[in-house]
Write a protein that holds these residues in place. Structure first.
Motif, mmCIF file in Angstrom:
data_model
loop_
_atom_site.group_PDB
_atom_site.id
_atom_site.type_symbol
_atom_site.label_atom_id
_atom_site.label_comp_id
_atom_site.label_asym_id
_atom_site.label_seq_id
_atom_site.Cartn_x
_atom_site.Cartn_y
_atom_site.Cartn_z
ATOM 1 N N GLY A 72 -63.866 -41.474 60.135
ATOM 2 C CA GLY A 72 -64.961 -42.174 60.803
ATOM 3 C C GLY A 72 -64.970 -42.036 62.309
ATOM 4 N N MET A 73 -64.240 -41.068 62.860
ATOM 5 C CA MET A 73 -64.200 -40.930 64.319
ATOM 6 C C MET A 73 -65.583 -40.661 64.926
ATOM 7 S SD MET A 73 -61.137 -39.914 62.998
ATOM 8 C CE MET A 73 -60.951 -38.139 62.986
ATOM 9 N N GLU A 74 -66.502 -40.124 64.115
ATOM 10 C CA GLU A 74 -67.842 -39.851 64.626
ATOM 11 C C GLU A 74 -68.583 -41.136 64.992
ATOM 12 O OE1 GLU A 74 -68.160 -40.345 60.179
ATOM 13 O OE2 GLU A 74 -66.805 -39.331 61.583
ATOM 14 N N ASN A 75 -68.077 -42.286 64.522
ATOM 15 C CA ASN A 75 -68.726 -43.565 64.820
ATOM 16 C C ASN A 75 -68.251 -44.182 66.127
ATOM 17 O OD1 ASN A 75 -70.285 -43.648 62.413
ATOM 18 N ND2 ASN A 75 -68.486 -44.325 61.268
ATOM 19 N N LYS A 128 -69.530 -43.034 72.568
ATOM 20 C CA LYS A 128 -69.192 -42.079 73.618
ATOM 21 C C LYS A 128 -69.726 -42.588 74.950
ATOM 22 C CE LYS A 128 -67.562 -38.851 70.794
ATOM 23 N NZ LYS A 128 -67.300 -39.634 69.605
ATOM 24 N N GLY A 129 -68.839 -42.775 75.911
ATOM 25 C CA GLY A 129 -69.287 -43.104 77.258
ATOM 26 C C GLY A 129 -69.550 -44.561 77.529
ATOM 27 N N HIS A 130 -69.200 -45.457 76.624
ATOM 28 C CA HIS A 130 -69.329 -46.882 76.938
ATOM 29 C C HIS A 130 -68.331 -47.692 76.114
ATOM 30 C CE1 HIS A 130 -71.642 -47.704 73.210
ATOM 31 N NE2 HIS A 130 -72.228 -46.552 73.461
ATOM 32 N N GLY A 131 -68.016 -48.862 76.627
ATOM 33 C CA GLY A 131 -67.004 -49.690 75.990
ATOM 34 C C GLY A 131 -67.490 -50.342 74.709
ATOM 35 N N PHE A 132 -66.534 -50.808 73.921
ATOM 36 C CA PHE A 132 -66.879 -51.436 72.652
ATOM 37 C C PHE A 132 -65.761 -52.377 72.206
ATOM 38 C CE2 PHE A 132 -64.633 -47.513 71.783
ATOM 39 C CZ PHE A 132 -63.764 -47.816 70.757
ATOM 40 N N ILE A 133 -66.079 -53.195 71.225
ATOM 41 C CA ILE A 133 -65.116 -54.091 70.603
ATOM 42 C C ILE A 133 -64.796 -53.547 69.220
ATOM 43 C CG2 ILE A 133 -64.753 -56.415 69.674
ATOM 44 C CD1 ILE A 133 -66.602 -57.449 71.897
ATOM 45 N N ALA A 134 -63.520 -53.386 68.929
ATOM 46 C CA ALA A 134 -63.085 -52.932 67.603
ATOM 47 C C ALA A 134 -62.497 -54.123 66.855
ATOM 48 C CB ALA A 134 -62.040 -51.828 67.732
ATOM 49 N N CYS A 135 -63.078 -54.445 65.710
ATOM 50 C CA CYS A 135 -62.593 -55.549 64.884
ATOM 51 C C CYS A 135 -61.842 -54.975 63.683
ATOM 52 C CB CYS A 135 -63.752 -56.424 64.415
ATOM 53 S SG CYS A 135 -64.438 -57.471 65.711
ATOM 54 N N ALA A 136 -60.548 -55.256 63.605
ATOM 55 C CA ALA A 136 -59.691 -54.665 62.581
ATOM 56 C C ALA A 136 -59.147 -55.731 61.631
ATOM 57 C CB ALA A 136 -58.531 -53.917 63.242
ATOM 58 N N ASN A 137 -58.853 -55.315 60.404
ATOM 59 C CA ASN A 137 -58.187 -56.227 59.460
ATOM 60 C C ASN A 137 -56.704 -56.279 59.788
ATOM 61 O OD1 ASN A 137 -58.134 -53.430 58.441
ATOM 62 N ND2 ASN A 137 -57.163 -54.272 56.611
ATOM 63 N N HIS A 138 -56.042 -57.351 59.326
ATOM 64 C CA HIS A 138 -54.668 -57.614 59.760
ATOM 65 C C HIS A 138 -53.814 -57.978 58.539
ATOM 66 C CE1 HIS A 138 -51.581 -58.206 62.569
ATOM 67 N NE2 HIS A 138 -51.946 -59.326 63.159
ATOM 68 N N VAL A 139 -52.948 -57.046 58.116
ATOM 69 C CA VAL A 139 -52.154 -57.268 56.896
ATOM 70 C C VAL A 139 -50.649 -57.312 57.135
ATOM 71 C CG1 VAL A 139 -53.909 -56.292 55.368
ATOM 72 C CG2 VAL A 139 -52.152 -54.796 56.338
ATOM 73 N N THR A 140 -50.185 -56.799 58.271
ATOM 74 C CA THR A 140 -48.750 -56.795 58.541
ATOM 75 C C THR A 140 -48.513 -56.743 60.049
ATOM 76 O OG1 THR A 140 -46.658 -55.602 58.179
ATOM 77 C CG2 THR A 140 -48.656 -54.282 58.302
ATOM 78 N N GLU A 141 -47.297 -57.095 60.458
ATOM 79 C CA GLU A 141 -47.000 -57.207 61.883
ATOM 80 C C GLU A 141 -47.073 -55.879 62.634
ATOM 81 O OE1 GLU A 141 -45.484 -58.804 59.485
ATOM 82 O OE2 GLU A 141 -44.977 -60.859 60.083
ATOM 83 N N ILE A 142 -46.987 -54.753 61.947
ATOM 84 C CA ILE A 142 -47.032 -53.470 62.654
ATOM 85 C C ILE A 142 -48.448 -52.895 62.749
ATOM 86 C CG2 ILE A 142 -44.639 -52.883 62.108
ATOM 87 C CD1 ILE A 142 -45.699 -50.942 59.999
ATOM 88 N N ASP A 143 -49.447 -53.652 62.301
ATOM 89 C CA ASP A 143 -50.831 -53.193 62.429
ATOM 90 C C ASP A 143 -51.201 -52.765 63.846
ATOM 91 O OD1 ASP A 143 -51.271 -53.648 59.751
ATOM 92 O OD2 ASP A 143 -52.261 -55.573 60.037
ATOM 93 N N PRO A 144 -50.819 -53.540 64.886
ATOM 94 C CA PRO A 144 -51.204 -53.120 66.236
ATOM 95 C C PRO A 144 -50.678 -51.734 66.605
ATOM 96 C CG PRO A 144 -50.522 -55.413 66.243
ATOM 97 C CD PRO A 144 -50.185 -54.873 64.879
#
Length: 252
Positions: free
Chosen positions: A32-35, A38-54
Motif C-alpha cells: 500500500g505504499m502508493e497510498n 507525497k509532499g505533505h504531512g499526514f496522520i497515520a493511525c495504526a493498530n496496536h497488538v504488542t509492545e514492539i509495534d512502534p
C-alpha cells in the motif's frame, strides 16, 4: 546544525542498529505504499497488538524515507534512556489540559507542516480484544485530525505478536516470523471539517478511522472481523471477561 538535521542524524544512528536487528528477527512485506501522501504531512493511525509495534511501524516508514514521529506520553520523556532518544528524534509529548495540551497540539502541527508522518495508536493502548482485533477507538486521533486538517491514513500491521506476544517478556525468534504492513487510502472526513468538535462529531470520525483500520487488519489476517469492536469500558466485557458472542475470553 539545525534541529531537523540533528534529528535526522540521530534517526540514522538508531536505525543503523535497530533495522538490522528487525530484519534478523522477522521477514517483512510492505504493501500500500502508493497510498502514502507525497509532499505533505499526514496522520497515520495504526493498530496496536504488542509492545514492539512502534519498531515495526517505524521500520516501515523509515524504509520509505519518512521519519516517523509518535505521540508519546509526556512521562516517557523523563525516562533515563528512552527520554533522551525521544527528545533527540523530536517525538511529540502528549500532555493533557491547559498549556500542556496546547503545546502538544503545536508540536503535532509542526510535524504535519514539515510534511512529516505523525503516528498515533487510536486505541490508546494495546488492544484488549481477546483475539487481537482493533478495539473501540478513543477520540484523540480524530480530534487531532480535525484540528490540523491533516489526512488520516489507516496503517495495519500483523505478525509482530508472533515475535513478542502481547504483554510477553521473551522474544520468539525461531522459526523466523513474518510481519506485514498495509497502508490504506485516506479516511474520508471531509464533511466533518469546519464544524464544532462535539462528541457526536468526534465519535463519528473515530468510528470511520477504526472501521477502515479494522478492514485492513482483516485483509492481512484473511479473516472476517467481529461485527462489534471490543469495548474495554463495557461492564459486561470488563467484569465478566467475555467476548462479543458470550464466549469466554481466550488467554494470550
Amino acid at each position: 546544525m539545525g534541529e531537523s538535521a540533528k534529528s535526522r542524524i540521530t534517526f540514522t544512528l538508531l536505525a543503523s542498529v535497530v533495522r538490522p536487528a528487525m530484519n534478523l528477527m522477522m521477514g517483512r512485506r510492505w504493501e500500500g505504499m502508493e497510498n502514502l501522501p507525497k509532499g505533505h504531512g499526514f496522520i497515520a493511525c495504526a493498530n496496536h497488538v504488542t509492545e514492539i509495534d512502534p519498531l515495526v511501524i517505524g521500520h516501515f516508514f523509515y524504509s520509505q524515507g519518512i521519519l516517523p514521529r509518535y505521540l508519546a506520553k509526556a512521562s516517557l520523556f523523563k525516562a533515563p534512556v528512552l527520554g533522551p532518544a525521544l527528545r533527540a528524534t523530536k517525538q511529540v509529548p502528549v500532555t493533557r489540559g491547559g498549556s500542556g495540551a496546547a503545546a502538544s497540539l503545536a508540536a503535532a502541527q509542526a510535524v504535519i507542516d514539515a510534511d512529516g508522518a505523525l503516528i498515533i495508536y487510536p486505541e490508546g493502548t494495546l488492544t484488549r480484544d481477546p483475539d487481537l482485533w482493533p478495539m473501540k477507538g478513543r477520540t484523540g486521533a480524530a480530534r487531532l485530525a480535525l484540528q490540523t486538517g491533516a489526512p488520516v491514513l489507516p496503517v495495519a500491521q500483523w505478525g509482530a505478536q508472533d515475535v513478542l506476544p502481547r504483554y510477553g517478556k521473551m522474544l520468539h525468534l525461531f522459526p523466523r516470523k513474518r510481519v506485514r504492513v498495509l497502508v490504506g487510502r485516506p479516511v474520508d472526513l471531509s464533511d466533518l471539517h469546519g464544524v464544532p468538535l462535539t462528541k457526536t462529531v468526534l465519535d463519528e470520525a473515530t468510528e470511520r478511522i477504526m472501521a477502515e483500520l479494522t478492514e485492513l487488519v482483516a485483509s492481512l489476517r484473511g479473516e472476517k472481523a467481529p461485527a462489534k469492536r471490543w469495548d474495554p469500558a463495557a461492564k459486561g466485557q470488563r467484569s465478566a471477561g467475555r467476548g462479543y458472542n458470550g464466549e469466554t475470553e481466550k488467554t494470550q
